[in-house]
Design an enzyme around this catalytic site. Structure first.
Site, short mmCIF file in Angstrom:
data_model
loop_
_atom_site.label_atom_id
_atom_site.label_comp_id
_atom_site.label_asym_id
_atom_site.label_seq_id
_atom_site.Cartn_x
_atom_site.Cartn_y
_atom_site.Cartn_z
N HIS A 1 34.44 -34.61 55.45
CA HIS A 1 33.13 -35.02 54.95
C HIS A 1 33.32 -35.53 53.51
O HIS A 1 34.17 -35.00 52.78
CB HIS A 1 32.23 -33.78 54.96
CG HIS A 1 30.79 -34.02 54.66
ND1 HIS A 1 30.33 -34.26 53.38
CD2 HIS A 1 29.70 -34.03 55.45
CE1 HIS A 1 29.01 -34.39 53.41
NE2 HIS A 1 28.60 -34.27 54.66
N ASP B 1 36.32 -25.78 53.65
CA ASP B 1 34.93 -26.24 53.76
C ASP B 1 34.35 -25.55 55.00
O ASP B 1 34.62 -25.92 56.13
CB ASP B 1 34.92 -27.77 53.92
CG ASP B 1 33.52 -28.31 54.19
OD1 ASP B 1 32.60 -27.50 54.42
OD2 ASP B 1 33.36 -29.54 54.18
N GLN C 1 30.35 -25.93 58.46
CA GLN C 1 30.02 -25.96 59.89
C GLN C 1 30.59 -24.75 60.63
O GLN C 1 30.46 -24.67 61.86
CB GLN C 1 30.55 -27.25 60.53
CG GLN C 1 29.98 -28.52 59.96
CD GLN C 1 28.50 -28.72 60.28
OE1 GLN C 1 27.92 -28.04 61.13
NE2 GLN C 1 27.87 -29.65 59.59
N LYS D 1 22.19 -24.84 56.30
CA LYS D 1 22.79 -25.05 57.62
C LYS D 1 22.87 -23.76 58.41
O LYS D 1 23.32 -23.74 59.55
CB LYS D 1 24.19 -25.64 57.48
CG LYS D 1 24.20 -27.08 56.95
CD LYS D 1 25.60 -27.63 56.96
CE LYS D 1 25.75 -28.88 56.13
NZ LYS D 1 25.19 -30.08 56.74
N CYS E 1 28.61 -39.03 56.74
CA CYS E 1 29.36 -38.79 55.49
C CYS E 1 30.85 -38.66 55.76
O CYS E 1 31.54 -37.86 55.11
CB CYS E 1 28.84 -37.56 54.75
SG CYS E 1 27.14 -37.70 54.23
N1 PMP Z 1 31.01 -30.41 54.62
C1 PMP Z 1 30.62 -30.52 55.88
C2 PMP Z 1 31.63 -30.36 56.97
C3 PMP Z 1 29.28 -30.78 56.18
O1 PMP Z 1 28.90 -30.90 57.45
C4 PMP Z 1 28.36 -30.93 55.12
C5 PMP Z 1 26.89 -31.26 55.40
N2 PMP Z 1 26.72 -32.33 56.28
C6 PMP Z 1 28.82 -30.80 53.82
C7 PMP Z 1 30.15 -30.53 53.60
C8 PMP Z 1 27.90 -30.92 52.64
O2 PMP Z 1 26.91 -29.93 52.68
P1 PMP Z 1 25.67 -30.02 51.68
O3 PMP Z 1 25.03 -31.35 51.92
O4 PMP Z 1 24.79 -28.89 52.08
O5 PMP Z 1 26.20 -29.91 50.32
#
Ligand code: PMP
Length: 420
Positions: free
Chosen positions: A132, A209, A212, A235, A375
Site C-alpha cells: 500500500h 503493516d 488488514q 478498519k 493505493c
Molecule cells: N496499509 C494497508 C494494507 C491498508 O489496507 C491501508 C488502508 N487501506 C493502509 C495501510 C492505510 O491505512 P489508513 O488509511 O487507515 O492510514
C-alpha cells in the site's frame, strides 16, 4: 447456555446500526473502512457525556479520570495485539504511524550514534512490490532524507511474493524490512515469522503493516517478533482518527520522537527539550481520547466474538467470495488461486468493462465495493491493469450479501455489451 461461536458470528449483524438502518445496501468495502457496532458508539457517547476532559494535563479530578480511561484504552489495545502498554503509541491512523516512524528514523540518522535503527547512506530498506502507498511513500522519503536505498521484492504474475524472492533482495546492507501482513489488494498472507528470521540473520529491523490483519485474525506482536507495526482503528470496528504505532520498548525509547510539542516533554529551555519515556514521547498535543475509548470498546467487542471464530468465519467468507466471483464468465481474480489461503477480500477485473463502470453498476444495485488502484499503483502496474474492483467482507457480512454481489456481477458484461 453459551451460544456456539459460529452462531454468535452470524447474529453479529444485529449489533451494527449501519447495516440495520440500510437494509437495501450490501456493504462489501470493509477493507477500506469498517462499520462500528452500537457498543462502540455508546462507549464514545457515554465517555463524552460523563468524563470528557484533556488527558495528561493539569491536576483536576476530571483530567485524572479522563487520563485513566485513555490509558486503560491503551492497555486494552496492547492486550489485543500481544504488546506491552508502553509499546502502543497513539497516532491518527496507520499512515500517520508509518510517517512518525520514518521521521523518527530520519532524526536518528541525523543524530548519528550506534544502533540498528541508525541509517547510513547506502543502507537498504526493503519493501515489496505489493505494498500500500502508506507502506511505500514514507520509506521513499526516509531514503531520500538519509541516503538509504529502497529495494523492492518482486511479485509474480498473480501479485504474490515469496520468502525466496525476499531473500534474494535482502543483503548485509539491509537495515529495515517493511511489509504488509495481509495485502489489501490480493488478500495474500505474508510468512511473518520467516521474514523476522530472515531479518534477524542480517541484523535488520522489521516493520509489519498490520492494517488488514489486526481486524481479522488473532495477532500476537511479541509472538511474531516484529520490531515495529501499525494498524488503524477504523478498519477494526472502531472510530476514524486513531491508529497505533507499535514498537519494542527499547527501540521506542532509543528513537528521537520525530514530532514534538507540548505534553511529550520533561524539561524545556529556550534551546532544547528532554522527552518523556515511550509511548508519551511520541504523543505531543491534545490526544484523541474519545477515539481511544471507542477503539477499546471495539477490541472488547471483537474479543467477545473471539478472534479465532472471526478468522474461521472469514475463511468461509473468503471462499464464498472467490467461488462467487470466479463463477462469473469473463471475470478474473487477482491473488492466490481459488482454494489457497487468502483474507476475506477479492480484487478482480471484468473483461471489456472498466473497473469504475463495474463499481458504478454494482453501486446502482446497492452493492458497495471499492474500485481503483487501492493505493497500490506499483502492484497494479506490474499486473498490467490500471485498476481493479475489490469486494471485502467482515463480521457483519452475510452469505446473502455475497450472493447479491454474484447476481449483480453476472449482469455487468451484458449491460455494457462486453459479452458480444
Ligand atoms: N496499509 C494497508 C494494507 C491498508 O489496507 C491501508 C488502508 N487501506 C493502509 C495501510 C492505510 O491505512 P489508513 O488509511 O487507515 O492510514
Amino acid at each position: 447456555m453459551t451460544m456456539p461461536r459460529s452462531t454468535a458470528m452470524r447474529q453479529a449483524r444485529a449489533d451494527f446500526p449501519f447495516v440495520q438502518r440500510r437494509p437495501g445496501q450490501v456493504y462489501l468495502d470493509s477493507a477500506a473502512t469498517s462499520q462500528p457496532p452500537a457498543v462502540v458508539l455508546d462507549a464514545q457517547r457515554t465517555f463524552t457525556e460523563t468524563a470528557y476532559a484533556a488527558v495528561h494535563r493539569g491536576s483536576s479530578a476530571a483530567t485524572g479520570s479522563a487520563t485513566t480511561a485513555f490509558e486503560s484504552a491503551r492497555a486494552r489495545i496492547a492486550r489485543f495485539v500481544g504488546a506491552g502498554d508502553d509499546e502502543i503509541v497513539w497516532t491518527e491512523n496507520a499512515t500517520d504511524a508509518i510517517n512518525l516512524l520514518a521521521w523518527s528514523l530520519t532524526d536518528a540518522a541525523h543524530e548519528g550514534g550506534e544502533g540498528a535503527w541508525v541509517l547510513h547512506p547506502g543502507d537498504e530498506i526493503v519493501i515489496t512490490e505489493a505494498e500500500h502507498h502508506a507502506n511505500l511513500v514514507p520509506w521513499q522519503r526516509l531514503a531520500a532524507r538519509t541516503g538509504a536505498i529502497l529495494r523492492a521484492v518482486p511479485v509474480d504474475d498473480d501479485g504474490l511474493w515469496t520468502l525466496d524472492a525476499m531473500a534474494g533482495v535482502v543483503s548485509e546492507r539491509t537495515r529495515l524490512i517493511a511489509f504488509a501482513h495481509v495485502s489489501n489488494v490480493t488478500g495474500f498472507v505474508a510468512p511473518v515469522e520467516d521474514v523476522v528470521a530472515l531479518a534477524a540473520r542480517h541484523g535488520a529491523l522489521t516493520f509489519l503493516d498490520a492494517c488488514q490483519s489486526a481486524p481479522h485474525r488473532p495477532l500476537d506482536l511479541h509472538g511474531l517478533g516484529v520490531d515495529f507495526a501499525a494498524f488503524s482503528a477504523h478498519k477494526m470496528l472502531g472510530p476514524t482518527g486513531i491508529g497505533v504505532l507499535y514498537g519494542r520498548t527499547e527501540l521506542l525509547n532509543a528513537l528521537p520522537p520525530g514530532r514534538t510539542g507540548g505534553s511529550a516533554i520533561t524539561t524545556v529551555t529556550l534551546e532544547s527539550a528532554g522527552f518523556l519515556p515511550a509511548p508519551h514521547r511520541f504523543e505531543p498535543g491534545t490526544q484523541p481520547v474519545v477515539q481511544a475509548v471507542g477503539f477499546a470498546a471495539a477490541a472488547d467487542y471483537l474479543d467477545d466474538l473471539g478472534l479465532t471464530a472471526v478468522a474461521e468465519r472469514e475463511h468461509e467468507l473468503a471462499q464464498a467470495l472467490v467461488d462467487t466471483v470466479v463463477r462469473v464468465p469473463g471475470v478474473r481474480i487477482l491473488g492466490p488461486a481459488p482454494g489457497a489461503e487468502r483474507a476475506a477480500l477479492v480484487s478482480f477485473v471484468v473483461d471489456g468493462v472498466h473497473p469504475h463502470d463495474v463499481g458504478q453498476f454494482l453501486d446502482d444495485r446497492g452493492v458497495t465495493v471499492r474500485t481503483g488502484h487501492h493505493c497500490a499503483q506499483p502492484l497494479h502496474r506490474r499486473l498490467g491493469v490500471p485498476a481493479t474492483t475489490r469486494a471485502s467482507a467482515y463480521v457483519y457480512t452475510t452469505d446473502d450479501d455475497i450472493a447479491a454481489l454474484g447476481e449483480a456481477l453476472a449482469e455487468v458484461r451484458g449491460f455494457f455489451g462486453a459479452d458480444r
